[in-house]
Scaffold this motif. Sequence first.
Motif, PDB file in Angstrom:
ATOM      1  N   LEU A  34      20.604  -6.593  49.755  1.00  0.00           N
ATOM      2  CA  LEU A  34      19.157  -6.702  49.567  1.00  0.00           C
ATOM      3  C   LEU A  34      18.813  -7.976  48.809  1.00  0.00           C
ATOM      4  O   LEU A  34      17.859  -8.686  49.161  1.00  0.00           O
ATOM      5  CB  LEU A  34      18.637  -5.481  48.814  1.00  0.00           C
ATOM      6  CG  LEU A  34      18.737  -4.136  49.543  1.00  0.00           C
ATOM      7  CD1 LEU A  34      18.323  -3.007  48.605  1.00  0.00           C
ATOM      8  CD2 LEU A  34      17.881  -4.116  50.797  1.00  0.00           C
ATOM      9  N   LEU A  39      15.021  -9.167  49.527  1.00  0.00           N
ATOM     10  CA  LEU A  39      14.222  -7.983  49.823  1.00  0.00           C
ATOM     11  C   LEU A  39      13.949  -7.210  48.541  1.00  0.00           C
ATOM     12  O   LEU A  39      14.861  -6.785  47.845  1.00  0.00           O
ATOM     13  CB  LEU A  39      14.962  -7.100  50.836  1.00  0.00           C
ATOM     14  CG  LEU A  39      15.215  -7.773  52.185  1.00  0.00           C
ATOM     15  CD1 LEU A  39      16.215  -6.979  53.006  1.00  0.00           C
ATOM     16  CD2 LEU A  39      13.914  -7.952  52.944  1.00  0.00           C
ATOM     17  N   ILE A  45      12.367   1.113  53.590  1.00  0.00           N
ATOM     18  CA  ILE A  45      13.764   1.096  54.002  1.00  0.00           C
ATOM     19  C   ILE A  45      14.166   2.442  54.572  1.00  0.00           C
ATOM     20  O   ILE A  45      13.764   3.490  54.059  1.00  0.00           O
ATOM     21  CB  ILE A  45      14.681   0.719  52.811  1.00  0.00           C
ATOM     22  CG1 ILE A  45      16.159   0.637  53.241  1.00  0.00           C
ATOM     23  CG2 ILE A  45      14.505   1.679  51.635  1.00  0.00           C
ATOM     24  CD1 ILE A  45      17.067   0.027  52.183  1.00  0.00           C
ATOM     25  N   ASP A 108      10.668  -1.890  57.228  1.00  0.00           N
ATOM     26  CA  ASP A 108      11.006  -3.294  56.983  1.00  0.00           C
ATOM     27  C   ASP A 108      12.508  -3.528  56.994  1.00  0.00           C
ATOM     28  O   ASP A 108      12.968  -4.622  57.333  1.00  0.00           O
ATOM     29  CB  ASP A 108      10.456  -3.741  55.619  1.00  0.00           C
ATOM     30  CG  ASP A 108       8.945  -3.641  55.526  1.00  0.00           C
ATOM     31  OD1 ASP A 108       8.265  -4.183  56.423  1.00  0.00           O
ATOM     32  OD2 ASP A 108       8.443  -3.014  54.567  1.00  0.00           O
ATOM     33  N   ILE A 109      13.274  -2.513  56.567  1.00  0.00           N
ATOM     34  CA  ILE A 109      14.733  -2.644  56.429  1.00  0.00           C
ATOM     35  C   ILE A 109      15.413  -1.459  57.092  1.00  0.00           C
ATOM     36  O   ILE A 109      15.036  -0.297  56.865  1.00  0.00           O
ATOM     37  CB  ILE A 109      15.155  -2.679  54.939  1.00  0.00           C
ATOM     38  CG1 ILE A 109      14.402  -3.757  54.158  1.00  0.00           C
ATOM     39  CG2 ILE A 109      16.668  -2.889  54.815  1.00  0.00           C
ATOM     40  CD1 ILE A 109      14.512  -3.586  52.649  1.00  0.00           C
ATOM     41  N   HIS A 111      19.197  -0.037  57.052  1.00  0.00           N
ATOM     42  CA  HIS A 111      20.472  -0.175  56.338  1.00  0.00           C
ATOM     43  C   HIS A 111      21.467   0.837  56.895  1.00  0.00           C
ATOM     44  O   HIS A 111      21.155   2.022  57.017  1.00  0.00           O
ATOM     45  CB  HIS A 111      20.255   0.069  54.845  1.00  0.00           C
ATOM     46  CG  HIS A 111      21.522   0.113  54.031  1.00  0.00           C
ATOM     47  ND1 HIS A 111      22.265   1.262  53.860  1.00  0.00           N
ATOM     48  CD2 HIS A 111      22.172  -0.860  53.343  1.00  0.00           C
ATOM     49  CE1 HIS A 111      23.307   0.993  53.087  1.00  0.00           C
ATOM     50  NE2 HIS A 111      23.273  -0.290  52.766  1.00  0.00           N
ATOM     51  N   THR A 141      14.555  -6.589  58.736  1.00  0.00           N
ATOM     52  CA  THR A 141      15.949  -6.926  58.437  1.00  0.00           C
ATOM     53  C   THR A 141      16.873  -5.757  58.751  1.00  0.00           C
ATOM     54  O   THR A 141      16.612  -4.627  58.319  1.00  0.00           O
ATOM     55  CB  THR A 141      16.107  -7.309  56.959  1.00  0.00           C
ATOM     56  OG1 THR A 141      15.252  -8.413  56.656  1.00  0.00           O
ATOM     57  CG2 THR A 141      17.548  -7.704  56.649  1.00  0.00           C
TER      58      THR A 141
END
Length: 207
Positions: A34, A39, A45, A108-109, A111, A141
């Motif tokens: 991150l 970020l 997320i 947005d993310i 993971h 991302t």
Amino acid sequence: MGTESEHWNGVYRSKVPEDVSWHQSEPAMSLVALDRMGLGADASIVDVGGGASRLPAALLARGFRDITILDIAASALDAARERLGEARDEVDWQVADVTAWNPARTFDIWHDRAVFHFLTEQWQRDAYRKTLLQALKPGGTLIIATFALDGPERCSGLPVRRYDPEMLAAEFGPPFEIAGDWQEDHVTPWGSVQHFCWCAFRRTEAA
């Protein structure tokens, strides 16, 4: 979810979280990722395959307030919720197989630490990518960690596919553009070392 759900629920019911090979006392490399990508806590997320990890607590401590944890094993999420105590209600918990998940929103993310390498069949990887495209915002991302080429060939009794950054880039293709990669030597609770390949990608369409 079928046999996959049964397998992973069985793992988490038979072992405490600290006894699985992927356990980390602190999600250090995820936090490093991150930071490398710039970020901050204003981002949303989704942690795919979050299981019983300590990442939700670490994100809350950093000020994140839009956190979704997805896992195929309800028993794993139960362990994570119990650890968080009253803070559990600040996290959205989703029990689903990522290859069949229909996200109701975007993030947005994205993971993923150690889910993608379990997808040994092409249809599974295609379904994962389809879900990823539905869930990750343009400009978002993707942070992903898999076993490296010299990592284990099996985990938790299951075969895995091992990757390097070029192989991961080929799996995801456009609109994902690699923005960074690095290696991790993960030490298991019993002291063996597992080599991980970490990559970060930007979804390159304009938001």
